[in-house]
Design an enzyme around this catalytic site. Structure first.
Site, PDB file in Angstrom:
ATOM      1  N   GLU A  46       0.840  -1.195   0.000  1.00  0.00           N
ATOM      2  CA  GLU A  46       0.000   0.000   0.000  1.00  0.00           C
ATOM      3  C   GLU A  46       0.872   1.240   0.000  1.00  0.00           C
ATOM      4  O   GLU A  46       1.802   1.358   0.782  1.00  0.00           O
ATOM      5  CB  GLU A  46      -0.891   0.088   1.254  1.00  0.00           C
ATOM      6  CG  GLU A  46      -2.035  -0.874   1.346  1.00  0.00           C
ATOM      7  CD  GLU A  46      -2.822  -0.690   2.646  1.00  0.00           C
ATOM      8  OE1 GLU A  46      -2.929   0.468   3.127  1.00  0.00           O
ATOM      9  OE2 GLU A  46      -3.310  -1.688   3.176  1.00  0.00           O
ATOM     10  N   GLU A  50     -14.162   4.762  -0.907  1.00  0.00           N
ATOM     11  CA  GLU A  50     -15.007   3.799  -0.202  1.00  0.00           C
ATOM     12  C   GLU A  50     -15.841   4.524   0.856  1.00  0.00           C
ATOM     13  O   GLU A  50     -15.313   5.009   1.852  1.00  0.00           O
ATOM     14  CB  GLU A  50     -14.139   2.714   0.431  1.00  0.00           C
ATOM     15  CG  GLU A  50     -13.376   1.897  -0.608  1.00  0.00           C
ATOM     16  CD  GLU A  50     -12.365   0.949  -0.003  1.00  0.00           C
ATOM     17  OE1 GLU A  50     -12.786  -0.052   0.620  1.00  0.00           O
ATOM     18  OE2 GLU A  50     -11.155   1.210  -0.141  1.00  0.00           O
ATOM     19  N   LYS A  66     -16.152   3.796   4.937  1.00  0.00           N
ATOM     20  CA  LYS A  66     -15.030   4.020   5.836  1.00  0.00           C
ATOM     21  C   LYS A  66     -15.300   5.278   6.658  1.00  0.00           C
ATOM     22  O   LYS A  66     -16.208   6.058   6.339  1.00  0.00           O
ATOM     23  CB  LYS A  66     -13.735   4.146   5.037  1.00  0.00           C
ATOM     24  CG  LYS A  66     -13.279   2.822   4.449  1.00  0.00           C
ATOM     25  CD  LYS A  66     -11.835   2.859   4.061  1.00  0.00           C
ATOM     26  CE  LYS A  66     -11.301   1.461   3.826  1.00  0.00           C
ATOM     27  NZ  LYS A  66      -9.865   1.464   3.525  1.00  0.00           N
ATOM     28  N   GLU A 124     -10.143   8.871   5.022  1.00  0.00           N
ATOM     29  CA  GLU A 124     -10.301   7.436   4.794  1.00  0.00           C
ATOM     30  C   GLU A 124     -11.224   7.119   3.623  1.00  0.00           C
ATOM     31  O   GLU A 124     -11.131   6.051   3.021  1.00  0.00           O
ATOM     32  CB  GLU A 124     -10.804   6.746   6.059  1.00  0.00           C
ATOM     33  CG  GLU A 124      -9.805   6.719   7.196  1.00  0.00           C
ATOM     34  CD  GLU A 124      -8.513   6.024   6.810  1.00  0.00           C
ATOM     35  OE1 GLU A 124      -8.584   4.950   6.189  1.00  0.00           O
ATOM     36  OE2 GLU A 124      -7.429   6.569   7.107  1.00  0.00           O
TER      37      GLU A 124
END
Length: 327
Positions: A244, A296, A299, A304
């Site tokens: 990541e 997303e 989250k 985030e």
């Protein structure tokens, strides 16, 4: 138009309720020539989409942290996980790495990681599955000291666990320790002392000099910190992969603009595909994945939700791969 294959991966996170069909997501990888995908858990919809599209995409598959103890407890537990989540897809999905846990060290599952790896390896050996490789993924917080890179050591809290895992990895050919490396957090937490050009790969002169090693970017310093820490434990033949890295495009004011995110990720891609290595390991191959494919929405609010390269409607948040998509 012929698609250029980009030797970079993109993490496919699914913590959202508005994502496109998995087949459409896989087609994004194919459209932009990205041939590596990290999946955080064995999401069967995604694995089925990979299988159905004959994508050829190389997959790094995660074991959910909460599944580790059952896999570690017995060969039967490991076999159950394997036959449910991996075996049905082996003929049509190019699963390469299985990462047992994501940032599970330190934590309640840490002591189970190595036994889980060993049980899964026993299954692979028994079935002669030489194409499957095991590792785990850690955060930079496992380092007790990380600056300068040559001073790096593992935190006393995790040292025993990490070293035992590294000794296992060192017995196999190219089993890297996977790390999540985010220069963004260093900059956002201390912008006075951490230069923006140092975290964006745009510095033209060394910013940090560590003995004979000169660093123009923080990413290399993070990777080399792990090499130094491993060497101090007598481990010299384990590589570092980066599962990541990325930059959020919103959620923290001027620290998180689309321009900054685009600049970081484009330069990260260039750095990985150049195969230049790091100052300590020039020419070393570094497995590299951008986090993440989509924004997303389930989250926590803030940064985030804003790491994605694409919106759920499949449109780019900002351009990254266009320059790699040439005829």
């Amino acid at each position: 138009m012929a698609q250029q294959i980009v030797d970079i991966g993109v993490c496919y996170g699914t913590v959202a309720d508005n994502l496109p069909l998995a087949t459409d997501a896989i087609n994004l990888y194919k459209k932009y020539g990205v041939h590596k995908l990290r999946l955080f858990d064995p999401n069967h919809d995604v694995l089925q989409a990979l299988s159905a599209t004959a994508s050829g995409i190389i997959v790094t598959l995660g074991v959910k942290n909460q599944d580790i103890p059952n896999i570690a407890a017995s060969i039967e537990g490991a076999t159950s996980w394997f036959t449910t989540n991996v075996e049905p897809y082996l003929n049509n999905v190019a699963i390469h790495y299985i990462s047992v846990g994501n940032e599970a060290i330190p934590g309640e599952f840490a002591s189970s990681i190595l036994p889980a790896i060993q049980n899964l390896q026993a299954i692979f050996d028994d079935r002669q599955l030489d194409q499957l490789f095991l590792t785990t993924t850690v955060a930079t917080t496992v380092l007790g000291v990380s600056y300068p890179p040559s001073a790096s050591i593992f935190s006393p809290e995790v040292r025993g666990t990490i070293v035992d895992i590294l000794k296992f990895l060192s017995t196999k050919e190219y089993l890297p320790l996977m790390i999540n490396a985010y220069p963004y957090f260093a900059y956002a937490s201390d912008p006075t002392n951490v230069r923006l050009d140092y975290v964006l790969f745009t510095a033209t002169e060394p910013v940090v000099v560590d003995g004979d090693l000169k660093y123009t970017n923080l990413f290399d310093a993070i990777v080399d910190s792990f090499y130094w820490a491993m060497e101090k434990e007598g481990i010299t033949n384990v590589e570092v992969g980066v599962t990541e890295s990325g930059w959020p495009s919103a959620g923290n004011g001027n620290f998180t603009t689309k321009e900054l995110a685009s600049t970081y990720n484009k330069n990260f891609v260039n750095h990985i595909v150049s195969k230049i290595g790091t100052p300590k390991r020039p020419g070393a191959y570094i497995e590299g994945f951008i986090f993440a494919l989509f924004n997303e929405n389930q989250k926590p609010d803030g940064i985030e939700r804003n790491w994605g390269l694409f919106y759920p409607d499949l449109s780019p948040v900002y351009p990254v791969f266009q320059s790699f998509n040439r005829s």
